[in-house]
Design a protein around this motif. Structure first.
Motif, mmCIF file in Angstrom:
data_model
loop_
_atom_site.group_PDB
_atom_site.id
_atom_site.type_symbol
_atom_site.label_atom_id
_atom_site.label_comp_id
_atom_site.label_asym_id
_atom_site.label_seq_id
_atom_site.Cartn_x
_atom_site.Cartn_y
_atom_site.Cartn_z
ATOM 1 N N ARG A 71 0.467 -1.090 0.060
ATOM 2 C CA ARG A 71 0.460 -0.130 -0.012
ATOM 3 C C ARG A 71 0.968 1.103 -0.043
ATOM 4 N N ARG A 72 1.728 1.931 0.617
ATOM 5 C CA ARG A 72 2.882 2.410 0.913
ATOM 6 C C ARG A 72 3.327 2.634 -0.590
ATOM 7 N N LEU A 96 -12.439 -2.980 -11.596
ATOM 8 C CA LEU A 96 -13.085 -3.517 -11.827
ATOM 9 C C LEU A 96 -14.329 -3.036 -12.677
ATOM 10 N N VAL A 146 0.032 6.060 6.503
ATOM 11 C CA VAL A 146 0.109 6.703 4.797
ATOM 12 C C VAL A 146 -1.066 5.064 4.248
ATOM 13 N N ASN A 147 -0.233 3.835 4.883
ATOM 14 C CA ASN A 147 -1.174 2.972 4.895
ATOM 15 C C ASN A 147 -2.648 2.507 5.075
ATOM 16 N N ARG A 173 -4.268 5.234 5.196
ATOM 17 C CA ARG A 173 -5.060 5.678 4.439
ATOM 18 C C ARG A 173 -5.652 4.791 2.562
ATOM 19 N N VAL A 174 -4.246 4.036 2.320
ATOM 20 C CA VAL A 174 -4.635 3.680 1.246
ATOM 21 C C VAL A 174 -5.945 2.995 1.175
ATOM 22 N N GLN A 175 -5.417 2.051 2.164
ATOM 23 C CA GLN A 175 -6.383 1.096 2.640
ATOM 24 C C GLN A 175 -7.881 1.709 2.279
ATOM 25 N N ILE A 183 -8.634 3.992 0.858
ATOM 26 C CA ILE A 183 -9.185 5.153 -0.224
ATOM 27 C C ILE A 183 -9.802 2.948 -1.220
ATOM 28 N N LEU A 184 -9.182 2.354 -0.851
ATOM 29 C CA LEU A 184 -9.111 0.955 -1.723
ATOM 30 C C LEU A 184 -10.924 0.669 -1.335
ATOM 31 N N ARG A 185 -10.858 0.744 -0.087
ATOM 32 C CA ARG A 185 -12.119 0.158 0.604
ATOM 33 C C ARG A 185 -12.830 1.061 -0.184
ATOM 34 N N THR A 245 -13.292 2.714 -2.300
ATOM 35 C CA THR A 245 -14.078 2.654 -3.781
ATOM 36 C C THR A 245 -14.378 1.361 -4.025
ATOM 37 N N THR A 246 -14.231 0.777 -3.987
ATOM 38 C CA THR A 246 -14.441 -0.758 -4.495
ATOM 39 C C THR A 246 -16.360 -1.334 -3.853
ATOM 40 N N GLN A 264 -17.792 1.881 -3.339
ATOM 41 C CA GLN A 264 -18.380 2.764 -4.044
ATOM 42 C C GLN A 264 -19.107 2.290 -6.038
ATOM 43 N N TYR A 265 -18.346 1.133 -6.227
ATOM 44 C CA TYR A 265 -18.150 0.411 -7.641
ATOM 45 C C TYR A 265 -19.639 -0.651 -7.137
ATOM 46 N N ARG A 266 -19.545 -1.437 -5.943
ATOM 47 C CA ARG A 266 -20.640 -1.927 -5.689
ATOM 48 C C ARG A 266 -22.036 -1.465 -5.723
#
Lengths: 207, 151
Positions: free
Chosen positions: A34-35, A69, B45-46, B48-50, B52-54, B56-57, B59-61
């Protein structure tokens, strides 16, 4: 240096990851992965420059997931890890942002100016940011080149590598011309990166 | 004075392009060190990225679900708009299904037979929906037959 990650857009349907697999892979990324994505996204946005038009590194990661996706850019899970796939998607999208911004204007200004019945004119071109670098931009970028040169001029290979890149040479071409190893090239680029980042951080602190 | 023959913006972009690629051969430790050097917390940082990924997925679903719901509602509305009087009583509805199957020989073969052959065993709540689907098929069948004959 650019590597092939097997993330071609057209992936045979039977090899493309399903929505469930993509979501599971996104959830299972490690903290280090992720980083790395964050680092890469930030640097790609630096590369995009003024063509970013308000978009940031978070938007880049978000869009990379969305195109995966939606199937616009399929993930061939047998050919690349999920991180490699997302990096490939971010590279491609950020390059596209930049190219789109810099492509030539398709219309002449005279073609889009309209005159209303009351005689008032409307010129949408005046409301657009020009893609062509003006004098101020040119000078800013010139200063940036000079700044980088100044930071790295004492290194044995750094200045030669950076000048080669600026002239449009690729990493492998530079390696061949300078007769250095790939490790030497990569180590030097990491050193350049550290110097540039440290100087920028200093500038941000002072400014 | 700037050299007019040089495109400095392009030169900076080429350097930045290659600097971004250097992320790929940095070690995990070097990445953590760089984040710290920028005054950021690697754990944040870790996270925040997690996030964003969550998001986005998720919202897509949700978007896929909304689209599927829309398709379902359109389908229901389409069936409700089917021309033809639907009898009120279940017995009459069942009889009408039988008549339609008998009058439309093309429905007696293939998949439709499988689909409708057990119509007498249909749950009461499904009868009207089946009847509407059958009427819709009859309507489509007529529109594909220029003379409008039932086969």
């Amino acid at each position: 240096m650019r590597k092939s990650e097997g993330t071609a857009r057209r992936v045979p349907t039977d090899k493309a990851a399903t929505e469930e697999e993509i979501i599971a892979a996104a959830e299972c990324l490690s903290a280090d992965e992720r980083r790395r994505l964050e680092r890469y996204a930030r640097k790609r946005v630096d590369y995009v420059g003024r063509a970013r038009l308000g978009r940031n590194w978070e938007d880049l990661i978000q869009q990379a997931i969305e195109v995966t996706l939606s199937g616009q850019r399929s993930w061939n899970k047998n050919a690349a890890s999920f991180t490699q796939h997302l990096i490939g998607a971010m590279r491609s999208m950020s390059t596209h942002w930049r190219e789109q911004f810099h492509q030539d204007e398709p219309y002449l200004e005279s073609e889009v100016v309209t005159v209303a019945l009351d005689g008032t004119t409307s010129n949408p071109v005046r409301n657009l940011a020009s893609a062509a670098p003006n004098i101020q931009h040119t000078l800013e970028f010139k200063k940036e080149i000079e700044r980088i040169d100044r930071l790295i001029c004492d290194h044995r290979y750094a200045l030669l590598i950076v000048n080669g890149l600026a002239e449009g040479l690729t990493g492998p071409e530079i390696i061949t011309i300078l007769e250095i190893t790939r490790t030497e090239y990569e180590t030097t680029m990491k050193w350049v990166r550290r110097k540039v980042r440290a100087d920028r951080s200093k500038g941000e602190t002072n400014g | 004075m700037a050299d007019r023959t040089r495109n400095y913006e392009e030169e900076v972009a080429r350097i930045e392009d290659e600097l971004s690629e250097s992320t790929l051969y940095m070690t995990d430790e070097e990445i953590v060190e760089e984040i710290r050097a920028e005054g950021r917390d690697p754990d944040q940082v870790n996270d925040r990225v997690q996030q964003i990924l969550r998001e986005t997925t998720k919202q897509y679903r949700q978007r896929s679900l909304v689209e599927a719901q829309g398709l379902y509602h359109n389908h229901v509305a389409e069936l409700r708009s089917v021309k033809g009087d639907i009898p009120e009583s279940l017995d009459e509805q069942r009889r009408m299904i039988g008549d339609l199957l008998a009058r439309n020989s093309q429905f007696s073969g293939g998949l439709l037979t499988t689909h409708f052959r057990d119509f007498e065993n249909l749950a009461d709540e499904d009868v009207e929906s089946y009847l509407r689907q059958l009427l819709k098929l009859t309507e489509m069948s007529k529109s594909s037959d220029p003379e409008g004959h039932e086969k």
